[in-house]
Write a protein that holds these residues in place. Sequence first.
Motif, PDB file in Angstrom:
ATOM      1  N   GLY A 112     -17.693   1.151 -22.217  1.00  0.00           N
ATOM      2  CA  GLY A 112     -18.262  -0.189 -22.283  1.00  0.00           C
ATOM      3  C   GLY A 112     -17.640  -1.125 -21.271  1.00  0.00           C
ATOM      4  N   ALA A 113     -18.008  -2.366 -21.398  1.00  0.00           N
ATOM      5  CA  ALA A 113     -17.562  -3.383 -20.459  1.00  0.00           C
ATOM      6  C   ALA A 113     -16.434  -4.192 -21.076  1.00  0.00           C
ATOM      7  N   GLY A 114     -15.558  -4.654 -20.260  1.00  0.00           N
ATOM      8  CA  GLY A 114     -14.488  -5.520 -20.719  1.00  0.00           C
ATOM      9  C   GLY A 114     -13.584  -5.850 -19.553  1.00  0.00           C
ATOM     10  N   ASN A 115     -12.975  -7.047 -19.604  1.00  0.00           N
ATOM     11  CA  ASN A 115     -12.030  -7.391 -18.561  1.00  0.00           C
ATOM     12  C   ASN A 115     -11.064  -8.456 -19.047  1.00  0.00           C
ATOM     13  N   ALA A 116      -9.989  -8.618 -18.296  1.00  0.00           N
ATOM     14  CA  ALA A 116      -9.000  -9.658 -18.566  1.00  0.00           C
ATOM     15  C   ALA A 116      -8.969 -10.593 -17.373  1.00  0.00           C
ATOM     16  N   THR A 117      -8.980 -11.890 -17.648  1.00  0.00           N
ATOM     17  CA  THR A 117      -8.893 -12.885 -16.585  1.00  0.00           C
ATOM     18  C   THR A 117      -7.905 -13.973 -16.992  1.00  0.00           C
ATOM     19  N   ARG A 118      -7.381 -14.653 -15.983  1.00  0.00           N
ATOM     20  CA  ARG A 118      -6.455 -15.757 -16.222  1.00  0.00           C
ATOM     21  C   ARG A 118      -7.248 -16.950 -16.751  1.00  0.00           C
ATOM     22  N   SER A 119      -6.686 -17.615 -17.757  1.00  0.00           N
ATOM     23  CA  SER A 119      -7.352 -18.765 -18.359  1.00  0.00           C
ATOM     24  C   SER A 119      -6.370 -19.927 -18.446  1.00  0.00           C
ATOM     25  N   ALA A 120      -6.885 -21.136 -18.286  1.00  0.00           N
ATOM     26  CA  ALA A 120      -6.061 -22.336 -18.446  1.00  0.00           C
ATOM     27  C   ALA A 120      -6.163 -22.901 -19.856  1.00  0.00           C
ATOM     28  N   THR A 121      -6.935 -22.263 -20.734  1.00  0.00           N
ATOM     29  CA  THR A 121      -7.020 -22.675 -22.135  1.00  0.00           C
ATOM     30  C   THR A 121      -5.892 -21.969 -22.865  1.00  0.00           C
ATOM     31  N   THR A 122      -4.803 -22.694 -23.103  1.00  0.00           N
ATOM     32  CA  THR A 122      -3.583 -22.061 -23.597  1.00  0.00           C
ATOM     33  C   THR A 122      -3.097 -22.673 -24.903  1.00  0.00           C
ATOM     34  N   HIS A 123      -2.215 -21.941 -25.537  1.00  0.00           N
ATOM     35  CA  HIS A 123      -1.475 -22.493 -26.681  1.00  0.00           C
ATOM     36  C   HIS A 123      -0.276 -23.276 -26.170  1.00  0.00           C
ATOM     37  N   GLY A 124       0.301 -22.821 -25.089  1.00  0.00           N
ATOM     38  CA  GLY A 124       1.449 -23.465 -24.445  1.00  0.00           C
ATOM     39  C   GLY A 124       1.593 -22.888 -23.051  1.00  0.00           C
ATOM     40  N   GLY A 125       2.198 -23.612 -22.171  1.00  0.00           N
ATOM     41  CA  GLY A 125       2.355 -23.123 -20.811  1.00  0.00           C
ATOM     42  C   GLY A 125       1.127 -23.428 -19.967  1.00  0.00           C
ATOM     43  N   THR A 126       1.047 -22.746 -18.813  1.00  0.00           N
ATOM     44  CA  THR A 126      -0.028 -23.002 -17.860  1.00  0.00           C
ATOM     45  C   THR A 126      -1.194 -22.038 -18.023  1.00  0.00           C
ATOM     46  N   TYR A 127      -0.885 -20.745 -18.288  1.00  0.00           N
ATOM     47  CA  TYR A 127      -1.923 -19.728 -18.320  1.00  0.00           C
ATOM     48  C   TYR A 127      -1.899 -18.931 -19.622  1.00  0.00           C
ATOM     49  N   ALA A 128      -3.049 -18.320 -19.875  1.00  0.00           N
ATOM     50  CA  ALA A 128      -3.214 -17.366 -20.970  1.00  0.00           C
ATOM     51  C   ALA A 128      -4.098 -16.248 -20.438  1.00  0.00           C
ATOM     52  N   ALA A 129      -4.229 -15.187 -21.199  1.00  0.00           N
ATOM     53  CA  ALA A 129      -5.142 -14.108 -20.821  1.00  0.00           C
ATOM     54  C   ALA A 129      -6.413 -14.252 -21.643  1.00  0.00           C
ATOM     55  N   LEU A 130      -7.548 -14.238 -20.973  1.00  0.00           N
ATOM     56  CA  LEU A 130      -8.841 -14.237 -21.642  1.00  0.00           C
ATOM     57  C   LEU A 130      -9.347 -12.804 -21.592  1.00  0.00           C
ATOM     58  N   LEU A 131      -9.409 -12.159 -22.755  1.00  0.00           N
ATOM     59  CA  LEU A 131      -9.893 -10.786 -22.853  1.00  0.00           C
ATOM     60  C   LEU A 131     -11.339 -10.834 -23.299  1.00  0.00           C
ATOM     61  N   THR A 132     -12.224 -10.228 -22.520  1.00  0.00           N
ATOM     62  CA  THR A 132     -13.652 -10.249 -22.810  1.00  0.00           C
ATOM     63  C   THR A 132     -14.113  -8.823 -23.053  1.00  0.00           C
ATOM     64  N   SER A 133     -14.680  -8.586 -24.232  1.00  0.00           N
ATOM     65  CA  SER A 133     -15.170  -7.242 -24.551  1.00  0.00           C
ATOM     66  C   SER A 133     -16.676  -7.194 -24.379  1.00  0.00           C
ATOM     67  N   GLY A 134     -17.194  -5.962 -24.253  1.00  0.00           N
ATOM     68  CA  GLY A 134     -18.632  -5.780 -24.094  1.00  0.00           C
ATOM     69  C   GLY A 134     -19.388  -6.062 -25.379  1.00  0.00           C
ATOM     70  N   THR A 135     -18.878  -5.552 -26.503  1.00  0.00           N
ATOM     71  CA  THR A 135     -19.511  -5.769 -27.806  1.00  0.00           C
ATOM     72  C   THR A 135     -18.433  -5.893 -28.853  1.00  0.00           C
ATOM     73  N   ALA A 136     -18.812  -6.334 -30.046  1.00  0.00           N
ATOM     74  CA  ALA A 136     -17.854  -6.445 -31.144  1.00  0.00           C
ATOM     75  C   ALA A 136     -17.819  -5.139 -31.930  1.00  0.00           C
ATOM     76  N   SER A 137     -17.330  -4.094 -31.314  1.00  0.00           N
ATOM     77  CA  SER A 137     -17.195  -2.813 -32.010  1.00  0.00           C
ATOM     78  C   SER A 137     -15.845  -2.211 -31.685  1.00  0.00           C
ATOM     79  N   ASP A 138     -15.425  -1.246 -32.469  1.00  0.00           N
ATOM     80  CA  ASP A 138     -14.131  -0.616 -32.250  1.00  0.00           C
ATOM     81  C   ASP A 138     -14.141   0.342 -31.075  1.00  0.00           C
ATOM     82  N   THR A 139     -15.277   0.631 -30.487  1.00  0.00           N
ATOM     83  CA  THR A 139     -15.329   1.625 -29.415  1.00  0.00           C
ATOM     84  C   THR A 139     -15.453   1.017 -28.029  1.00  0.00           C
ATOM     85  N   GLN A 140     -15.602  -0.289 -27.944  1.00  0.00           N
ATOM     86  CA  GLN A 140     -15.721  -0.914 -26.634  1.00  0.00           C
ATOM     87  C   GLN A 140     -14.820  -2.131 -26.581  1.00  0.00           C
TER      88      GLN A 140
END
Length: 170
Positions: free
Chosen positions: A63-91
């Motif tokens: 399936g599809a998925g990626n990690a990108t840098r995000s400025a929407t954080t809990h603290g600090g400057t950056y966070a990781a935005l993890l995007t999955s292809g679907t809401a399943s345990d296999t992707q």
Amino acid sequence: PRRYFAAYGVDASEEGVLKLGPAWTAVAWPTVTTWDTLANLDLETWTTSTIAGTWTEEVIVSGAGNATRSATTHGGTYAALLTSGTASDTQGVRLRQSATWATDMQSKKFRFRAWCRTTDGANSATRIGIYDGVTYTYTNVISEGVYAEYVVEKTLASNATELTIVAESI
């Protein structure tokens, strides 16, 4: 009046002083082992907007998925935005990082904490975990749209071969 307490093999007759008797010659403290520390746990260091420094990105199963840098954080400057292809345990996508392995880590308990949130509720889910080369141990699936701290603990197997922490969007 002053009171003195008696103990076998210990002289406590002076205020604030314990004198060890002949049966006690020293106090043995447990040995503390220091292992390799993991780097960039705050996700502040990015090589590019899609490479999270010391973390490794991998697609889970298919399936599809990626990690990108995000400025929407809990603290600090950056966070990781993890995007999955679907809401399943296999992707989905996983960020992982392994500590330098030492066999004396086997059968020891480790804890991993992370601040996590999802961006689109029921359509995505996040979890953190620990992998010891034998099995994964995960938090419950996280589906809140606000940051919350999650904790996973794992006692590594007696035949463990690694200590890896993971963050996943599934």
